[in-house]
Design an enzyme around this catalytic site. Sequence first.
Site, short mmCIF file in Angstrom:
data_model
loop_
_atom_site.label_atom_id
_atom_site.label_comp_id
_atom_site.label_asym_id
_atom_site.label_seq_id
_atom_site.Cartn_x
_atom_site.Cartn_y
_atom_site.Cartn_z
N ARG A 25 0.80 -1.23 -0.35
CA ARG A 25 -0.02 0.04 0.05
C ARG A 25 0.85 1.25 0.13
O ARG A 25 0.55 2.23 1.08
CB ARG A 25 -0.71 0.24 1.38
CG ARG A 25 -2.05 -1.32 0.61
CD ARG A 25 -3.37 -1.23 0.48
NE ARG A 25 -4.35 -1.16 0.73
CZ ARG A 25 -5.59 -1.36 1.10
NH1 ARG A 25 -4.95 0.01 1.78
NH2 ARG A 25 -6.72 -2.04 1.55
N ARG A 29 -2.93 6.98 1.28
CA ARG A 29 -3.50 8.33 1.45
C ARG A 29 -2.03 8.91 2.57
O ARG A 29 -2.10 10.25 2.59
CB ARG A 29 -4.25 8.15 2.73
CG ARG A 29 -6.08 8.11 2.25
CD ARG A 29 -7.35 7.50 2.15
NE ARG A 29 -6.82 6.33 2.61
CZ ARG A 29 -7.86 5.29 3.29
NH1 ARG A 29 -9.09 6.02 3.45
NH2 ARG A 29 -7.46 4.06 3.54
N ARG A 38 -6.34 12.85 -4.93
CA ARG A 38 -7.21 11.79 -4.06
C ARG A 38 -8.39 12.85 -4.63
O ARG A 38 -9.89 12.64 -4.02
CB ARG A 38 -7.63 11.33 -2.97
CG ARG A 38 -8.52 10.45 -2.33
CD ARG A 38 -8.74 9.36 -3.17
NE ARG A 38 -9.47 9.05 -2.73
CZ ARG A 38 -11.20 8.51 -2.80
NH1 ARG A 38 -11.47 9.92 -2.98
NH2 ARG A 38 -11.92 8.61 -1.87
N ASP A 74 -7.09 -1.76 -7.07
CA ASP A 74 -7.45 -2.47 -5.99
C ASP A 74 -8.15 -3.97 -6.73
O ASP A 74 -8.46 -3.73 -7.36
CB ASP A 74 -8.65 -1.48 -5.54
CG ASP A 74 -8.97 -2.19 -3.86
OD1 ASP A 74 -8.45 -1.60 -3.00
OD2 ASP A 74 -10.10 -2.27 -3.95
N TYR A 151 -15.40 -10.45 0.84
CA TYR A 151 -16.39 -8.91 0.34
C TYR A 151 -17.62 -9.28 -0.31
O TYR A 151 -18.80 -8.42 0.13
CB TYR A 151 -15.04 -8.24 -0.37
CG TYR A 151 -14.08 -7.26 0.51
CD1 TYR A 151 -13.99 -6.41 1.50
CD2 TYR A 151 -12.79 -7.50 0.70
CE1 TYR A 151 -13.58 -5.79 1.80
CE2 TYR A 151 -11.79 -6.74 1.01
CZ TYR A 151 -12.65 -6.33 1.76
OH TYR A 151 -11.09 -5.28 2.99
O1 1CP Z 1 0.18 0.88 -2.78
C1 1CP Z 1 -0.54 0.79 -3.37
O2 1CP Z 1 -1.33 1.42 -3.11
C2 1CP Z 1 -1.33 0.06 -4.33
C3 1CP Z 1 -2.52 -0.32 -4.47
C4 1CP Z 1 -3.12 -0.79 -3.81
C5 1CP Z 1 -3.53 -2.28 -3.39
C6 1CP Z 1 -2.43 -3.42 -3.46
C7 1CP Z 1 -4.83 -0.31 -2.68
C8 1CP Z 1 -5.02 0.72 -3.17
N1 1CP Z 1 -5.39 -1.65 -2.66
C9 1CP Z 1 -4.61 -2.81 -2.30
C10 1CP Z 1 -4.81 -4.59 -2.08
C11 1CP Z 1 -6.38 -4.22 -1.50
N2 1CP Z 1 -7.34 -3.64 -1.10
C12 1CP Z 1 -6.49 -5.36 -0.37
C13 1CP Z 1 -5.30 -6.63 0.09
C14 1CP Z 1 -3.51 -5.73 0.01
C15 1CP Z 1 -4.39 -5.12 1.77
O3 1CP Z 1 -4.72 -6.28 2.80
O4 1CP Z 1 -4.19 -4.65 2.59
C16 1CP Z 1 -7.32 -5.42 0.40
C17 1CP Z 1 -7.72 -6.29 1.60
C18 1CP Z 1 -8.33 -4.05 -0.44
C19 1CP Z 1 -9.73 -4.17 0.09
C20 1CP Z 1 -9.88 -2.33 0.21
N3 1CP Z 1 -9.40 -1.47 -0.51
C21 1CP Z 1 -10.07 -1.68 1.37
C22 1CP Z 1 -9.14 -1.95 3.07
C23 1CP Z 1 -11.03 -1.79 3.52
C24 1CP Z 1 -10.85 -2.81 4.71
O5 1CP Z 1 -11.71 -3.36 4.90
O6 1CP Z 1 -10.11 -2.51 6.01
C25 1CP Z 1 -9.79 -0.15 1.56
C26 1CP Z 1 -9.65 0.95 2.14
C27 1CP Z 1 -9.33 0.19 -0.03
C28 1CP Z 1 -9.34 1.17 -1.21
C29 1CP Z 1 -8.36 1.43 -1.30
N4 1CP Z 1 -7.22 0.83 -2.09
C30 1CP Z 1 -5.86 0.96 -2.64
C31 1CP Z 1 -6.12 2.46 -1.98
C32 1CP Z 1 -4.60 3.10 -1.74
C33 1CP Z 1 -7.34 2.47 -0.98
C34 1CP Z 1 -7.48 3.88 -0.32
C35 1CP Z 1 -8.65 4.88 -1.53
C36 1CP Z 1 -9.09 6.41 -0.39
O7 1CP Z 1 -7.85 6.62 -1.08
O8 1CP Z 1 -9.74 6.36 -0.14
#
Ligand code: 1CP
Length: 347
Positions: A25, A29, A38, A74, A151
């Site tokens: 990640r 943010r 964003r 994502d 999910y």
């Molecule tokens: O460096 C990066 O940011 C790479 C891109 C990336 C990756 C690899 C994002 C961007 N998401 C993910 C993977 C991801 N997404 C996973 C697997 C890895 C992990 O566990 O961290 C999971 C479970 C998600 C699901 C997800 N998408 C969540 C988690 C929610 C929860 O239940 O805890 C969230 C908040 C997102 C949205 C998201 N994805 C990525 C970002 C930067 C964001 C935030 C969006 C925003 O700006 O509001």
Amino acid sequence: MKKEKKLLNTLKGKKYDIPPVWMMRQAGRYMPQYRKIREKYDFMTMCKTPEIACEITLQPIDEFGMDGAILFSDILTVPEAMGMKLEFLEGKGPVFESPLRTREDIEKLSIEGIEERLSYVFDAVKLIRMSLDEDKTLIGFAGAPITLAAYMVEGSSSRNYVYLKSLMYNDTRSFNLMMEKLVNALIVYYKGQVENGAEVLMLFDTFAGIFSPADYKRYVFPFVKKLVENLKNNHPETPLIYFPKGAGGFYNLLTELNVDGMGIDWFSSLTDADQKLEGKFVLQGNLDPVVLFADYQVIERETKRVLEEGRKLKKGHIFNLGHGILPQTPVDSVKKMLGVIRARNFS
Ligand code: 1CP
């Protein structure tokens, strides 16, 4: 000196005094550059516009010189492409409008045409590889079947996974159909990423650890294995890293997997993990992301500890956090951590 792809080479067996480093990640943010973009776009628009996805992917590379660039996207783009309406709500995270609850819901999931519906990801991968320095490794990724299923069935983040596990126990045939469809979709999804320039593949299994070892083995592992075997056959030159969060209780089972790297969370030490995994994989990890909220002395102590353990691993080490970097993390702490890693000398 010729610039080397340290991350890729480590997964192919080369060892370095200073390990390659990136953070799960890492584009997100906690970075002001990310927040600025964003403010103007919603999250899915950012994922679906290759120029924006490319720009964000490069932000942590430009800022910190990470060895790996992970595609900005994502894991939930895949269920969306299978026909599920997805929203990212402020403060709540991802939400599916109609979670999968019945056999019919699962039968409706479509794989036909998924390649075209995900082509924006492949375009982003291509653009990123063209824009990235030669010594940086481009990491493609997807969510593992059960993490996506969690999910898709729960509809959003969940505490106890009652819907998912009830489906799994009580209607195993429908559960298996869903998992089978996900495996098939993921094979196509990874293929598009590799063909467009992904050099390493990550398989995020954030929810592997919500199961007992027996249930993981019975219900989940066969699908992980099938996916991994397919990927290894289709892309023998592309290293694969599996990140099963919370899986310390069944590492013995994971020794059967034909992957190159294993992502380790901070609930196990790298030393213990290496022993339980029989030294079969390059290990990636495993600094607790919350250490980056601590004082410099603690960041230094813990980073050094992970480095010391990493140095003794049988196959090699990729420095990373034990899970994704948290949105409130101070950027300066990341720089401090990197300073400790890069200052390291092994005399
Ligand atoms: O460096 C990066 O940011 C790479 C891109 C990336 C990756 C690899 C994002 C961007 N998401 C993910 C993977 C991801 N997404 C996973 C697997 C890895 C992990 O566990 O961290 C999971 C479970 C998600 C699901 C997800 N998408 C969540 C988690 C929610 C929860 O239940 O805890 C969230 C908040 C997102 C949205 C998201 N994805 C990525 C970002 C930067 C964001 C935030 C969006 C925003 O700006 O509001």
